[in-house]
Design a protein around this motif. Structure first.
Motif, PDB file in Angstrom:
ATOM      1  N   THR A   1      -2.775  15.697   5.990  1.00  0.00           N
ATOM      2  CA  THR A   1      -1.323  14.942   6.221  1.00  0.00           C
ATOM      3  C   THR A   1      -0.417  15.345   5.369  1.00  0.00           C
ATOM      4  O   THR A   1       0.595  15.763   5.609  1.00  0.00           O
ATOM      5  CB  THR A   1      -1.708  13.579   6.406  1.00  0.00           C
TER       6      THR A   1
ATOM      7  N   GLY B   1      -0.968   8.396   9.635  1.00  0.00           N
ATOM      8  CA  GLY B   1      -0.076   9.494   9.458  1.00  0.00           C
ATOM      9  C   GLY B   1      -0.503  10.693   9.965  1.00  0.00           C
ATOM     10  O   GLY B   1      -1.746  10.853  10.473  1.00  0.00           O
TER      11      GLY B   1
ATOM     12  N   TRP C   1       7.658   4.249   5.246  1.00  0.00           N
ATOM     13  CA  TRP C   1       7.513   5.235   5.805  1.00  0.00           C
ATOM     14  C   TRP C   1       7.808   6.533   4.998  1.00  0.00           C
ATOM     15  O   TRP C   1       8.609   6.480   4.184  1.00  0.00           O
ATOM     16  CB  TRP C   1       8.293   5.578   7.206  1.00  0.00           C
TER      17      TRP C   1
ATOM     18  N   GLU D   1       4.144   9.774   7.685  1.00  0.00           N
ATOM     19  CA  GLU D   1       3.192   8.309   7.472  1.00  0.00           C
ATOM     20  C   GLU D   1       3.780   7.379   7.360  1.00  0.00           C
ATOM     21  O   GLU D   1       4.858   7.118   6.938  1.00  0.00           O
ATOM     22  CB  GLU D   1       2.473   8.717   5.917  1.00  0.00           C
TER      23      GLU D   1
END
Length: 713
Positions: free
Chosen positions: A141, A415, A345, A401
């Motif tokens: 990710t 994520g 985030w 994420e």
């Protein structure tokens, strides 16, 4: 030494210790801040398997490049020089394919946030290191492509508002010497510069009666400049540049040469290997009211030139020259929330562009009379083959994420990354009937055959962590990773043929615990994982004995890793790591229809254990004296998918001893050491030669004595 019934006992003992403790003297265990999640977090509060080491810890451990990191990182293995500019890096059984530009690595290496598309610049002299982080398991990710095994973040020092510097000199056996130093200089209240450099040079330990030239020498150089500018309270600008050269020539010994002494090789040519790398990067960070924006832009240029007598014999059998170069550009944008609300985030985008080319001429059977007893001209004679290739890669990715804390002490993280990339390939094989001293790139001037392909992938990541107490964290995660597809440079490429290979994918499910104990005098971390590995890329050999990459069906990987560090009494540090790994092919039909299901993956030892102990003795008002002992055990591993020995290494253990003096004000000091004090040598790389009775192998270094002095400013 072979562990069987005692393995579990050794594992428990080893797990009571963790090598991140290298600090001398008294006090609590050191807290380390990491950026493994692309945010600054405390190592013990980071819900993932990551080992992190400060520059001071690495210096005290004597780690001068990535090859020494495996001593104190569970599940990590860094092999010897395997040719093509590669030192194979493997994490949890997933790693290098040891080939040219047609394939990518499975462990992403990042230097100051810049992804290293090629491996030529990965083995460099540690000089101005601030921190190294080893992220174990797929990092699909936040780090993306080609991180099915994990990622290694190397972070160099940043100049600040105070002067700092260090210089050291070193001498070793085999006429070795080294010099390293860095200076961080504040120019003004908001501008600082860094200057660093280092060199290490050592003669080879191998005697070659055929050529009279010593083999397995080392010559590394590294120079770096940096600038840190804070034009405002909210904005920082970092510009970094470095360049270096690593000469790490391979020296292959034919295991059937009849000579028992490992220090005697009879190859008729002296090997050479030169890796050059240059990088320039810039990072701009700006803090807005409710989020932080970061842009990382980088350029990396690498060049590799090899000459390898790969048969290890005293006759002209097989030699090759390898020339490859790469130019890459990358841009990454990150936007991360600030504040302490229940939601945090991070979103970002990544772009990568690389142009690489490779020319590798092989020369076979120059002297057929010596090899086969057959004179030239009667059906068997010298043969030259040029393998040439070019590949242009363009990759895009977007990632995000989200972290949510529904209640105190419980955090949920989700994520995902979407990656797409395309590759344009040119492949050629050109033959020449006369042995050439120099390679013949003109043979492929009009013979390249094009091919192209593209792939995309979704790689999500899920975590739940529970902070049971301020000193105890539990977590569970599920993560997907992928490695890009490619082409075999040892086979001509034609449209609609099956010369290429597809991407590989892995899902890893992990659970772990991190805890500080005894008022932070002890630290214990443990993780267990299962990896479902599909479309596995495997390095093998074709019927002609040439390297090729194929996709195996599936593999299953189970493992447990433990780390613990302790200071049971003032001035006494003990540390160690333990890793158990079961990494086998679930389904794999190899060359000739052989069923290789159940065989172990390459470079995936079942056990890796390490221990360290040191005690710091005060010497009045003068300073301190610290004796230190390190021990590492590595179980049997294989270098080929058939799991045959001696194409691999038997189990081995290595002991390092050190004696260090440091002044009370830490301004200067000296150290004496013996690396590999028990003189254990293992096969760092080996393979089946072109002819069935040839087994070329490269061995690790013998015992090395050394001493150094250092000064801190």
């Amino acid at each position: 030494m072979k562990f069987q019934s005692t393995c579990l006992t050794a594992l428990v003992i080893g797990s009571i210790l963790n090598l991140p403790v290298f600090a001398q003297g008294t006090g609590l265990l050191e807290e380390i801040v990491v950026t493994a999640t692309k945010r600054e977090t405390n190592l013990q509060d980071t819900a993932m398997s990551v080992s992190a080491f400060t520059g001071e810890q690495l210096e005290q451990a004597g780690a001068t490049d990535l090859r020494e990191m495996q001593l104190f990182t569970p599940g990590l293995w860094v092999g010897g020089n395997a040719g093509f500019g590669t030192n194979p890096i493997v994490i949890r059984g997933i790693g290098s394919l040891i080939t040219g530009i047609g394939a990518d690595e499975a462990v992403g290496v990042y230097i100051d946030g810049i992804f290293q598309g090629r491996t030529a610049g990965n083995i460099f002299e540690f000089v101005d290191i601030d921190r190294v982080e080893v992220l174990r398991g797929p990092q699909g990710t936040l780090y993306g492509r080609n991180a099915t095994g994990g990622a290694i973040n190397v972070i160099t020092k940043t100049p600040g508002d105070e002067f700092e510097g260090r210089v050291e000199g070193e001498v070793t056996s085999f006429d070795g010497w080294g010099a390293r130093g860095y200076f961080l200089v504040p120019v003004s209240d908001n501008l600082g510069v860094k200057l660093s450099g280092g060199k290490y040079d050592r003669d080879g330990w191998i005697h070659n009666p055929t050529t009279g030239i010593a083999g397995s020498s080392v010559d590394k150089e590294y120079f770096s400049l940096g600038l840190h500018w804070t034009p405002s309270d909210r904005t920082t600008v970092d510009i970094r540049g470095y360049t270096g050269t690593s000469k790490l020539p391979t020296a292959y010994k034919d295991l059937n040469d009849g000579i028992d002494t490992l220090s005697v090789y009879t190859a008729d040519h002296t090997n050479a290997s030169r890796r050059e790398f240059t990088s320039v990067s810039g990072t701009i960070t700006h803090d807005f009211d409710w989020f932080t924006a970061k842009a990382i832009v980088g350029y990396l240029e690498t060049e590799v030139a090899d000459f390898v007598d790969s048969d290890g014999q005293a006759i002209n059998n097989v030699q090759y020259r390898g020339f490859n170069e790469s130019d890459q550009y990358s841009v990454e944008l990150q936007f991360a929330s600030t504040g302490s609300g229940p939601f945090t985030w991070l979103i970002g985008a990544f772009y990568f562009d690389e142009a690489a080319e490779d020319d590798t001429p092989f020369n076979f059977f120059r002297d057929p009379m010596a090899i086969f007893g057959v004179p030239p001209g009667i059906g068997l004679g010298p043969l030259g083959l040029l393998f040439a290739a070019e590949v242009d890669t363009e990759a895009w990715a977007g990632f995000g994420e989200l972290t949510f804390q529904p209640v105190d002490r419980i955090t949920l993280t989700a994520g995902v990354r979407y990656s797409t990339e395309s590759k344009d390939w040119l492949g050629c094989i050109g033959g020449f009937a006369v042995y050439e001293v120099d390679y013949r790139p003109d043979l492929c001037d009009a013979s390249f055959v094009p091919d192209d392909d593209s792939w995309d992938a979704w790689t999500p990541h899920f975590v739940i962590d529970f902070q049971l107490t301020d000193d105890m964290l539990f977590y569970a995660s599920a993560t997907r990773g992928f490695r890009s597809g490619g082409w075999n440079w040892t086979a001509p490429t034609f449209p609609d043929t099956d010369n290429g290979f597809n991407p590989e994918f892995v899902w890893t499910y992990e659970g772990g615990m991190k805890t500080d104990l005894l008022d932070r005098r002890a630290r214990f971390n443990v993780s267990g994982f299962y990896s479902d590995f599909t479309n596995v890329q495997v390095r093998t050999t074709d019927p002609n004995g040439l390297i090729t990459i194929v996709n195996a069906a599936t593999a299953d990987i189970y493992g447990v890793e433990m780390e613990l560090s302790a200071t049971p009494v003032d001035n006494f540090n003990i540390a160690g790591t333990a890793a158990w790994l079961d990494a086998t092919y679930a389904e794999f039909i190899g060359a000739g229809g052989n069923d290789l299901s159940g065989n172990r993956l390459n470079r995936s030892p079942e056990w890796q254990l390490s221990l360290m102990a040191q005690y710091t003795f005060p010497i009045g008002d003068i300073g301190t004296l610290t004796p230190r002992v390190e021990w590492q055990y590595v179980d049997e591993m294989f270098h080929d998918e058939n799991n045959t020995q001696p194409q691999g290494s038997e189990s081995f253990d290595i002991v390092n001893v050190k004696l260090r003096f440091e002044s009370n004000d830490s301004r200067w000091g000296a150290e004496l050491y013996a690396r590999n004090a028990d003189n254990t040598q293992y096969r760092a790389h080996s393979f089946q030669g072109i002819l069935p009775n040839i087994l070329p192998s490269q061995y690790s270094d013998p015992r090395i004595f050394g001493g150094k002095v250092f000064f801190n400013f």
